[in-house]
Motif scaffolding. Structure first.
Motif, PDB file in Angstrom:
ATOM      1  N   ASN A  81       0.850  -1.186   0.000  1.00  0.00           N
ATOM      2  CA  ASN A  81       0.000   0.000   0.000  1.00  0.00           C
ATOM      3  C   ASN A  81       0.889   1.241   0.000  1.00  0.00           C
ATOM      4  N   THR A  83       0.058   4.285  -0.511  1.00  0.00           N
ATOM      5  CA  THR A  83      -0.542   5.455   0.130  1.00  0.00           C
ATOM      6  C   THR A  83      -0.139   5.510   1.603  1.00  0.00           C
ATOM      7  N   ASP A 193       5.662  10.225  -6.303  1.00  0.00           N
ATOM      8  CA  ASP A 193       5.924   8.880  -6.798  1.00  0.00           C
ATOM      9  C   ASP A 193       5.945   8.858  -8.320  1.00  0.00           C
ATOM     10  N   ARG A 221      10.369   7.173  -5.322  1.00  0.00           N
ATOM     11  CA  ARG A 221       9.708   8.073  -4.378  1.00  0.00           C
ATOM     12  C   ARG A 221      10.694   9.158  -3.960  1.00  0.00           C
ATOM     13  N   TYR A 246      -3.030   2.108  -4.184  1.00  0.00           N
ATOM     14  CA  TYR A 246      -3.157   3.520  -3.792  1.00  0.00           C
ATOM     15  C   TYR A 246      -4.598   3.749  -3.367  1.00  0.00           C
ATOM     16  N   GLU A 247      -4.774   4.561  -2.321  1.00  0.00           N
ATOM     17  CA  GLU A 247      -6.112   4.929  -1.858  1.00  0.00           C
ATOM     18  C   GLU A 247      -6.201   6.450  -1.907  1.00  0.00           C
ATOM     19  N   LEU A 248      -7.131   6.976  -2.714  1.00  0.00           N
ATOM     20  CA  LEU A 248      -7.234   8.417  -2.927  1.00  0.00           C
ATOM     21  C   LEU A 248      -8.635   8.902  -2.632  1.00  0.00           C
TER      22      LEU A 248
END
Length: 250
Positions: A81, A83, A193, A221, A246-248
């Motif tokens: 993950n 994020t 990223d 990164r 990714y969590e957006l």
């Protein structure tokens, strides 16, 4: 003598076995039936079967062993993950950094081998860190393993003006609560990223023990402090061992 089934091709055999692997009928680490057994089962020649299995080997789904037996690849992917990785309240401890902690939390066993050295910044590294080519950078080069198998090659670059005289120059797998950069007064406030999917170099193939045809994700990164970049980290992650998440908010 059995007449070969002209409707069954190497491709259809590969498709069928791939589906069995995907659904778990053929489990990770399980040996495939012999070429002769598969040829009898599908009603085709052994050459046709071998051609189909070669396709699965090229995809990295099947690996060969000495003696000619083939098995379903047994490496279980990790969910990485990106994020949460190194975000906010980092999970570094005195014993493990954020990456190792996340692997441990997933019920897997992390291991890292670290080399530390100084070098002149290449044009690419200099552009990441807002330096001039040839400026000194401190490099921490990691080989990351999960459950004893190679999973990532990760290299971090730090401006020499920030890293020299700090734990960043210490050999070995050094970790500090909150992260070393924060501990030495240069915390990262934001990151950028860059992800590129490509075929591996010969060195990466050897170090990561990649089956033929396995692509890698190159994750770069760049971490920014108050005055500018403080670290650039590039990670090579085999495509058959990672799920990148990714969590957006939208």
């Amino acid at each position: 003598m059995t007449t070969p089934n002209s409707k069954v091709t190497a491709r259809s055999i590969a498709d069928d076995l791939r589906e069995q692997i995907r659904t778990g009928v053929l489990r990770p680490g399980e040996a495939l039936p012999t070429t002769r057994e598969l040829a009898e089962s599908y009603g085709v020649t052994m050459k046709t079967v071998s051609s189909g299995i070669d396709s699965l080997k090229a995809e990295g789904l099947v690996v060969g062993e000495r003696g000619g037996r083939r098995r379903v690849r047994s490496d279980r992917p990790i969910t990485w993950n990106l994020t949460r990785f190194e975000r906010g309240q980092r999970r570094d401890t005195a014993a493990m950094d954020d990456w190792s902690t996340s692997i441990k939390e997933a019920g897997r066993e992390p291991e890292q081998h670290v080399k530390v050295f100084s070098e002149e910044a290449s044009a690419e590294v200099a552009s990441w860190l807002a330096l001039s080519p040839g400026d000194e950078v401190v490099v921490r080069e990691r080989s990351r393993l999960v459950d004893g198998h190679p999973f990532q090659l990760s290299t971090s670059y730090f401006p020499g003006t920030i890293a020299n005289g700090t734990p960043l120059t210490q050999a070995g797998d050094v970790a500090m609560p909150g992260g070393i950069l924060k501990a030495i007064g240069h915390p990262q406030h934001r990151v950028r990223d860059e992800i590129t999917v490509r075929m591996p170099t010969p060195e990466e193939t050897e170090r990561l023990q990649l089956p033929p045809g396995t692509p890698v994700a190159q994750h770069v990164r760049i971490g920014y402090g108050e005055q500018g970049p403080v670290r650039a980290m590039t990670t090579i992650a085999p495509g058959d061992r990672h799920v990148l998440v990714y969590e957006l908010e939208v």
